[in-house]
Design an enzyme around this catalytic site. Structure first.
Site, PDB file in Angstrom:
ATOM      1  N   ASN A   9      -7.814   3.085   2.510  1.00 56.37           N
ATOM      2  CA  ASN A   9      -8.046   2.483   0.469  1.00 56.37           C
ATOM      3  C   ASN A   9      -8.277   1.080   0.442  1.00 56.37           C
ATOM      4  OD1 ASN A   9      -7.813   2.642  -2.110  1.00 56.37           O
ATOM      5  ND2 ASN A   9      -5.320   2.677  -1.526  1.00 56.37           N
ATOM      6  N   LYS A  11      -9.181  -0.328  -2.274  1.00 58.45           N
ATOM      7  CA  LYS A  11      -8.817  -1.474  -3.436  1.00 58.45           C
ATOM      8  C   LYS A  11      -9.708  -1.602  -4.217  1.00 58.45           C
ATOM      9  CE  LYS A  11      -3.665  -0.397  -2.017  1.00 58.45           C
ATOM     10  NZ  LYS A  11      -2.113  -0.600  -2.167  1.00 58.45           N
ATOM     11  N   HIS A  96      -2.654   7.911  -6.931  1.00 58.94           N
ATOM     12  CA  HIS A  96      -2.160   6.516  -6.475  1.00 58.94           C
ATOM     13  C   HIS A  96      -0.846   5.905  -7.413  1.00 58.94           C
ATOM     14  CE1 HIS A  96      -1.805   2.516  -4.412  1.00 58.94           C
ATOM     15  NE2 HIS A  96      -2.299   2.713  -3.377  1.00 58.94           N
ATOM     16  N   GLU A  98      -0.284   2.712  -7.372  1.00 54.77           N
ATOM     17  CA  GLU A  98      -0.720   1.971  -8.507  1.00 54.77           C
ATOM     18  C   GLU A  98      -1.672   2.925  -9.654  1.00 54.77           C
ATOM     19  OE1 GLU A  98      -3.109  -0.415  -5.952  1.00 54.77           O
ATOM     20  OE2 GLU A  98      -1.588  -0.867  -4.355  1.00 54.77           O
ATOM     21  N   GLU A 168       3.356   8.032  -0.453  1.00 57.91           N
ATOM     22  CA  GLU A 168       3.773   6.924  -0.305  1.00 57.91           C
ATOM     23  C   GLU A 168       4.578   6.043  -0.917  1.00 57.91           C
ATOM     24  OE1 GLU A 168      -0.862   5.390   0.494  1.00 57.91           O
ATOM     25  OE2 GLU A 168      -0.039   5.412  -1.302  1.00 57.91           O
ATOM     26  N   GLY A 174       1.934  -2.582   0.136  1.00 57.85           N
ATOM     27  CA  GLY A 174       1.454  -3.707   0.222  1.00 57.85           C
ATOM     28  C   GLY A 174       2.493  -4.905   0.585  1.00 57.85           C
ATOM     29  N   SER A 213       2.317  -0.390   3.909  1.00 62.13           N
ATOM     30  CA  SER A 213       2.476  -1.853   5.019  1.00 62.13           C
ATOM     31  C   SER A 213       2.015  -0.632   6.121  1.00 62.13           C
ATOM     32  CB  SER A 213       4.118  -2.023   4.832  1.00 62.13           C
ATOM     33  OG  SER A 213       3.496  -2.660   3.712  1.00 62.13           O
TER      34      SER A 213
END
Ligand code: PGA
Length: 249
Positions: A9, A11, A96, A98, A168, A174, A213
């Site tokens: 991904n 991003k 996702h 985000e 996730e 991250g 991560s």
């Protein structure tokens, strides 16, 4: 044969020039392997560049990071599932964290996006995961099951059987903090149990990826955890050499 999924991904990284350079380097490092499934989720602006760079590599699938739930219309700045399909994408990330937590996407919208992807012939990879405060309150299972049930509510069971899932934990994305393989395994088992309740044994074929991560150092132990069928990787997928070493795990 179990074929682990390795999903990158990107991003909001790698515009068309970087994407082309990445793939030139990556393909030099990664020969076709029938025992793995590789997926790239580039930013939409780089989608056709990635598809074009991979035209000799039908073993690698490409998807979009987000879609709108409508097929077309007055939605400035948005991208629909049929358009993504037309451009050559075969997958879509949906829900996702985000999208959920930075852009305020609701469970209801996520469900409509899963349905839109299925309608257009894209395989959705539905992402679920709890925030740190939810984990600390002991609500991990509750949150994950709520997101899962809501996310698949608008598609038929036979379509659910063709989806992919990704767990996730938001606190691991991250941040350099990874769930332990045992933690990941426990939640993947919860997801699998729920899918089995709907689909029976067919649910064993649904890949459930872990994300948050993941890097070269932890990829192998995470993949060895039971019910972890693949990895969804952000930061560590951005460098061609590093990513090629992860996908050879
Ligand atoms: P990360 O992101 O690997 O950089 O933690 C994973 C993701 O958000 O899909």
């Amino acid at each position: 044969m179990r074929r682990p999924v390795f999903a990158a991904n990107w991003k909001m990284h790698h515009g068309p020039s970087d994407a082309r350079a990445f793939l030139r380097s990556f393909l030099a490092h990664y020969a076709r392997r029938p025992d793995r499934q590789l997926l790239f989720f580039p930013p939409a602006i780089s989608l056709t560049t990635v598809i074009d760079s991979l035209k000799e590599r039908q073993d690698i699938r490409v998807g979009v990071q987000n879609i709108h739930w409508e097929d077309k219309g007055a939605f400035t700045g948005e991208l629909s599932a049929p358009m993504a399909r037309d451009a050559g994408a075969t997958m879509a990330l949906v829900g996702h964290s985000e999208r959920r937590h930075v852009f305020g996407e609701t469970d209801e919208e996520t469900a409509s996006k899963v349905a839109a992807a299925v309608r257009a012939g894209l395989t959705p990879m539905l992402c679920v995961g709890e925030k740190l405060e939810e984990r600390e309150r002991g609500e991990t299972e509750l949150v994950v099951l709520r997101q899962l049930r809501a996310g698949i509510a608008k598609v038929e069971p036979h379509a659910i059987g063709t989806m992919m899932l990704a767990y996730e934990p938001v606190w691991a994305i991250g941040t350099g903090k990874t769930a332990t393989p045992a933690d990941a395994s426990a939640i993947h088992a919860v997801i699998r149990r729920e899918l089995k309740a709907i689909l029976g044994e067919k649910a064993t074929g649904i890949p459930i990826c872990y994300g948050g991560s993941v890097n070269r150092g932890n990829a192998q132990t995470l993949l060895e955890a039971s019910d972890v069928d693949g990895l969804l990787v952000g930061g560590a997928s951005l460098d061609a050499e590093g990513w090629s070493s992860i996908v050879r795990t």
